[in-house]
Design an enzyme around this catalytic site. Sequence first.
Site, PDB file in Angstrom:
ATOM      1  N   ARG A   1       0.813  -1.230   0.000  1.00  0.00           N
ATOM      2  CA  ARG A   1       0.000   0.000   0.000  1.00  0.00           C
ATOM      3  C   ARG A   1       0.841   1.273   0.000  1.00  0.00           C
ATOM      4  NH1 ARG A   1      -3.548  -1.494   5.044  1.00  0.00           N
ATOM      5  NH2 ARG A   1      -1.821  -2.939   5.324  1.00  0.00           N
TER       6      ARG A   1
ATOM      7  N   TYR B   1      36.458  27.941 -11.783  1.00  0.00           N
ATOM      8  CA  TYR B   1      36.323  26.847 -12.755  1.00  0.00           C
ATOM      9  C   TYR B   1      36.713  27.353 -14.130  1.00  0.00           C
ATOM     10  CZ  TYR B   1      34.021  22.912 -15.153  1.00  0.00           C
ATOM     11  OH  TYR B   1      33.741  21.816 -15.912  1.00  0.00           O
TER      12      TYR B   1
HETATM   13  C1  UD1 Z   1      -0.765  -7.094  12.632  1.00  0.00           C
HETATM   14  C2  UD1 Z   1      -1.492  -7.927  13.708  1.00  0.00           C
HETATM   15  C3  UD1 Z   1      -2.723  -7.147  14.197  1.00  0.00           C
HETATM   16  C4  UD1 Z   1      -2.269  -5.806  14.735  1.00  0.00           C
HETATM   17  C5  UD1 Z   1      -1.465  -5.035  13.677  1.00  0.00           C
HETATM   18  C6  UD1 Z   1      -0.856  -3.783  14.307  1.00  0.00           C
HETATM   19  C7  UD1 Z   1      -1.149 -10.262  13.121  1.00  0.00           C
HETATM   20  C8  UD1 Z   1      -1.755 -11.472  12.509  1.00  0.00           C
HETATM   21  N1  UD1 Z   1      -1.903  -9.178  13.129  1.00  0.00           N
HETATM   22  O1  UD1 Z   1      -1.677  -6.954  11.552  1.00  0.00           O
HETATM   23  O2  UD1 Z   1      -3.377  -7.888  15.212  1.00  0.00           O
HETATM   24  O3  UD1 Z   1      -3.415  -5.057  15.121  1.00  0.00           O
HETATM   25  O4  UD1 Z   1      -0.370  -5.822  13.190  1.00  0.00           O
HETATM   26  O5  UD1 Z   1      -0.185  -3.010  13.365  1.00  0.00           O
HETATM   27  O6  UD1 Z   1      -0.042 -10.319  13.583  1.00  0.00           O
HETATM   28  N2  UD1 Z   1       5.474  -9.120   8.505  1.00  0.00           N
HETATM   29  C9  UD1 Z   1       6.489  -9.990   8.238  1.00  0.00           C
HETATM   30  N3  UD1 Z   1       6.214 -11.170   7.624  1.00  0.00           N
HETATM   31  C10 UD1 Z   1       4.950 -11.527   7.267  1.00  0.00           C
HETATM   32  C11 UD1 Z   1       3.911 -10.624   7.558  1.00  0.00           C
HETATM   33  C12 UD1 Z   1       4.196  -9.434   8.175  1.00  0.00           C
HETATM   34  O7  UD1 Z   1       7.652  -9.722   8.536  1.00  0.00           O
HETATM   35  O8  UD1 Z   1       4.794 -12.642   6.721  1.00  0.00           O
HETATM   36  C13 UD1 Z   1       5.794  -7.846   9.154  1.00  0.00           C
HETATM   37  C14 UD1 Z   1       5.472  -6.655   8.276  1.00  0.00           C
HETATM   38  O9  UD1 Z   1       6.599  -6.248   7.518  1.00  0.00           O
HETATM   39  C15 UD1 Z   1       5.083  -5.590   9.290  1.00  0.00           C
HETATM   40  C16 UD1 Z   1       4.547  -6.396  10.470  1.00  0.00           C
HETATM   41  O10 UD1 Z   1       4.998  -7.709  10.304  1.00  0.00           O
HETATM   42  O11 UD1 Z   1       6.196  -4.837   9.716  1.00  0.00           O
HETATM   43  C17 UD1 Z   1       3.026  -6.372  10.546  1.00  0.00           C
HETATM   44  O12 UD1 Z   1       2.515  -6.980   9.390  1.00  0.00           O
HETATM   45  P1  UD1 Z   1       1.163  -6.509   8.708  1.00  0.00           P
HETATM   46  O13 UD1 Z   1       0.901  -7.361   7.519  1.00  0.00           O
HETATM   47  O14 UD1 Z   1       1.197  -5.044   8.501  1.00  0.00           O
HETATM   48  O15 UD1 Z   1       0.136  -6.924   9.857  1.00  0.00           O
HETATM   49  P2  UD1 Z   1      -1.320  -6.371  10.076  1.00  0.00           P
HETATM   50  O16 UD1 Z   1      -2.227  -7.022   9.123  1.00  0.00           O
HETATM   51  O17 UD1 Z   1      -1.276  -4.905  10.103  1.00  0.00           O
HETATM   52 CA    CA Z   2       0.576  -3.209   9.686  1.00  0.00          CA
END
Ligand code: UD1
Ligand code: CA
Length: 455
Positions: free
Chosen positions: A15, A386
């Site tokens: 996004r 220069y």
């Molecule tokens: C996650 C939480 C949600 C919380 C929110 C807060 C879970 C399932 N959900 O959701 O409860 O309210 O954060 O911001 O944990 N990332 C990885 N590997 C992956 C997926 C994500 O490293 O496979 C990292 C992303 O780079 C990011 C962070 O984890 O920095 C959060 O991932 P994101 O996909 O943004 O989670 P949310 O859906 O926002």
């Molecule tokens: Ca997030």
Amino acid sequence: MYKCAIILAAGEGKRMKSNTPKVLHKVCGKEMINHVIDNIRSAGIEEVNVVIGKGAGKVQKGTESRNISYSVQAEQLGTGHAVMCAEDFLKGKKGTVSIFVGDGPLITEETVRSLTNYHEAEGCSATILTSVMADPLKYGRIIRNANGEVEKIVEFKDCNEAEAKVNEINSGMYCFDIEALLNTLGKLNNNNNQNEYYLTDVIEILKGEGKKVGAIAVDVDEITAVNSKQELSVANEIMRSRINKMHMDNGVIIMDPRSTYIDCDVVIGQDTIIYPGNVLEGKTVVGEECTLYANNRLTDAVIGDRVTIESSVVLESRVGENTTVGPFAYIRPETVIGSDARIGDFVEIKKATIGNGTKVSHLTYIGDAEVGEKCNFGCGTVVVNYNGKTKNKTIIGDNVFIGCNSNLISPVEVENNTYIAAGSTITNKVPEGSLAIARARQVNKENWVHDKYNK
Ligand code: UD1
Ligand code: CA
């Protein structure tokens, strides 16, 4: 108790619509992930492991100065899976691991401390950092039982109607007992609406095993995550107002904080006054009792005490005390200006030293030069550094008076206590104590108009 931290930063950040990995976007001059790392470190947690995946090379490069370790998550199968990828980092350790997200730059040192302190004091297996939001949006919901204990976290996409109405949300930041976490990771599955391995499911599993799960709430500002450029602007605004407040608490006068942009590492002395439209970037240091009138950009600049600057740009340069700069001056990298000097309007200086008390008041270019003390540059002086192929150096001594509209063709030397006549083009050394005149003599052709036009 032993403490370490993991930062999840493998996600793509679709996004953001950017070629730069999400966590390397800057908030008040510093990459989001480096804000997180620095605050964790200030809170006393030394060992930090970052889970990287999408854009791994760039994230590694962007954090290399921080001396951290990395785990690689080749495929992004969810936050739980990301932590599984850091198993090697955790194996054999006993104590507390704190988990943060690379896109949550607003977490403060104090909160990192209170989270780990609470977790350890209460003997929890897991402690969740939560927040209460009027409009909880897409965050995971904290579901508590009748006794008020945390039962589980339910992702927004998996919520039933009642769960969706819960206002307490998961920040995505936690503390875990390392062994309890390691024992649980293998039990995660991806039977949910996103087919991901959710770290959040660890909570329900631990609770089911009779382990203690705690939660502490913080202000929503601290846990705001950045998923889009719009949210990046919100994070910048929150961080900016914290920075401005910190400087005002330290005795800096900021006339209009809403239009003052100060990067997180900038240092400003007390009683300095900052008018609207100032942008202070990088490692800029401003002394005490300075006046920054409207519309300056100072980047990696070191400004002494009682300096006045107006509508000017100063890049990677130093300005000594009591000196005035501008309006409309352009000080380019590697310039050192002494004290009690004056750099006036439409003056450009590049890679030059200007001695104490020297005045360069108007419409002048000085590049690749050493200028001594108490000199005076007449309006429109140009150091011609220069020749079309190479840059050359001009050396000017002390007490040199340069008449208006002179050119100094580099390389050239002008010794102490000399005068240069207005309009001169200086190509040879001007010896100490002399007046140099390097221009054509005036010739008056009398009656020329009458003879030519018969007027
Ligand atoms: C996650 C939480 C949600 C919380 C929110 C807060 C879970 C399932 N959900 O959701 O409860 O309210 O954060 O911001 O944990 N990332 C990885 N590997 C992956 C997926 C994500 O490293 O496979 C990292 C992303 O780079 C990011 C962070 O984890 O920095 C959060 O991932 P994101 O996909 O943004 O989670 P949310 O859906 O926002
Ligand atoms: Ca997030």
